[in-house]
Design an enzyme around this catalytic site. Structure first.
Site, PDB file in Angstrom:
ATOM      1  N   GLU A  21       0.833  -1.201   0.000  1.00 49.76           N
ATOM      2  CA  GLU A  21       0.000   0.000   0.000  1.00 49.76           C
ATOM      3  C   GLU A  21       0.872   1.258   0.000  1.00 49.76           C
ATOM      4  O   GLU A  21       0.541   2.245  -0.650  1.00 49.76           O
ATOM      5  CB  GLU A  21      -0.913   0.024   1.220  1.00 49.76           C
ATOM      6  N   LEU A  71      -6.775   5.436   8.073  1.00 46.37           N
ATOM      7  CA  LEU A  71      -7.758   6.353   7.499  1.00 46.37           C
ATOM      8  C   LEU A  71      -8.260   7.345   8.545  1.00 46.37           C
ATOM      9  O   LEU A  71      -8.581   8.486   8.220  1.00 46.37           O
ATOM     10  CB  LEU A  71      -8.937   5.565   6.917  1.00 46.37           C
ATOM     11  N   LYS A  98     -11.446   3.454   1.399  1.00 43.30           N
ATOM     12  CA  LYS A  98     -10.426   2.773   0.592  1.00 43.30           C
ATOM     13  C   LYS A  98     -11.161   1.788  -0.310  1.00 43.30           C
ATOM     14  O   LYS A  98     -11.865   0.898   0.160  1.00 43.30           O
ATOM     15  CB  LYS A  98      -9.424   2.039   1.480  1.00 43.30           C
TER      16      LYS A  98
END
Length: 118
Positions: A21, A71, A98
């Site tokens: 990621e 997040l 996401k």
């Protein structure tokens, strides 16, 4: 009072705890709702008397480019910047999603929603 909403802002960024990621990134969607007194601009028709949604969009894009593991952290930075830069805003609700998260299943998205009042 009134609300200004920005929906489905699409951004590619590198948030997450996994190495992949951080390197290749993921696609994200951000939804924003702010509360402010819109009575004056509703009468005056003057941009300088309202909450400029271009400014809001720029804050979101800039904060989404700052990498975070969570997040929750990204969402809180967005809220903090809005409160810092736009004094007329009294409440912010932001959802950071996401898209297609790497969690080992067929999941459309995962989201974090924060709603904070000044």
């Amino acid at each position: 009072m009134g609300k200004i909403k920005l929906k489905n802002i699409k951004i590619h960024s590198n948030h997450g705890c996994l190495r992949e990621e951080m390197l290749i990134g993921s696609d994200y969607r951000v939804d924003l709702e702010v509360t402010a007194d819109l009575s004056k601009p509703a009468i005056s028709d003057q941009l300088n008397e309202t909450v400029d949604y271009v400014h809001l969009n720029n804050i979101i894009k800039e904060e989404m480019m700052v990498r975070s593991n969570l997040l929750e952290h990204v969402a809180k930075r967005i809220v903090d910047r809005i409160f810092l830069e736009i004094i007329e805003v009294t409440e912010v609700e932001v959802t950071v999603s996401k898209i297609n998260p790497p969690i080992g299943g067929d999941v459309e998205n995962v989201s974090v929603k924060l709603k904070i009042t000044r």
